[in-house]
Design a protein around this motif. Structure first.
Motif, PDB file in Angstrom:
ATOM      1  N   SER A 128      62.474  64.510  49.575  1.00  0.00           N
ATOM      2  CA  SER A 128      62.368  65.827  48.954  1.00  0.00           C
ATOM      3  C   SER A 128      63.711  66.152  48.304  1.00  0.00           C
ATOM      4  N   ASP A 129      63.741  67.159  47.448  1.00  0.00           N
ATOM      5  CA  ASP A 129      64.963  67.501  46.726  1.00  0.00           C
ATOM      6  C   ASP A 129      66.112  67.908  47.649  1.00  0.00           C
TER       7      ASP A 129
ATOM      8  N   ALA B  10      68.303  66.716  44.620  1.00  0.00           N
ATOM      9  CA  ALA B  10      68.315  67.685  43.518  1.00  0.00           C
ATOM     10  C   ALA B  10      69.573  67.511  42.666  1.00  0.00           C
TER      11      ALA B  10
ATOM     12  N   PRO C  23      64.804  67.617  35.723  1.00  0.00           N
ATOM     13  CA  PRO C  23      64.474  67.175  37.077  1.00  0.00           C
ATOM     14  C   PRO C  23      62.994  67.294  37.433  1.00  0.00           C
TER      15      PRO C  23
ATOM     16  N   LYS D 241      69.232  64.321  40.625  1.00  0.00           N
ATOM     17  CA  LYS D 241      68.354  64.540  39.473  1.00  0.00           C
ATOM     18  C   LYS D 241      69.075  65.312  38.372  1.00  0.00           C
TER      19      LYS D 241
END
Length: 88
Positions: free
Chosen positions: A65-66, A33, A47, A36
């Motif tokens: 996954s983020d 995350a 994102p 991004k």
């Protein structure tokens, strides 16, 4: 023989977007995350609209996954440039 340093030794990640090459500073504890968000600051692609081709989790090879950290990812080969897809 030296072991592959993997993503934990990376200080930057190279990627291409819209035909241009960029680098973003990274750390092993950086989440996807956060990566991004750093890419958004450079490319203006939110994102939620980003797709980063070439990133895979270590072990299972599934898309990350983020919440995954860069240390959780499969180590990229030296000189790897990832492709970021998405439009602002």
């Amino acid at each position: 023989m030296d072991a592959d340093p993997g993503p934990s030794a990376c200080s930057s990640l190279a990627f291409k977007h819209a035909g241009r090459e960029f680098e973003v500073a990274t750390s092993p504890s950086m989440t996807l995350a956060a990566l991004k968000a750093a890419i958004e600051a450079i490319t203006f692609v939110p994102p939620a609209r980003q797709k980063i081709l070439g990133l895979k989790r270590g072990g299972d090879g599934k898309p990350p996954s983020d919440g995954d950290t860069l240390a959780d990812l499969a180590p990229p080969k030296p000189g790897t440039r990832f492709l970021v897809l998405g439009a602002p």
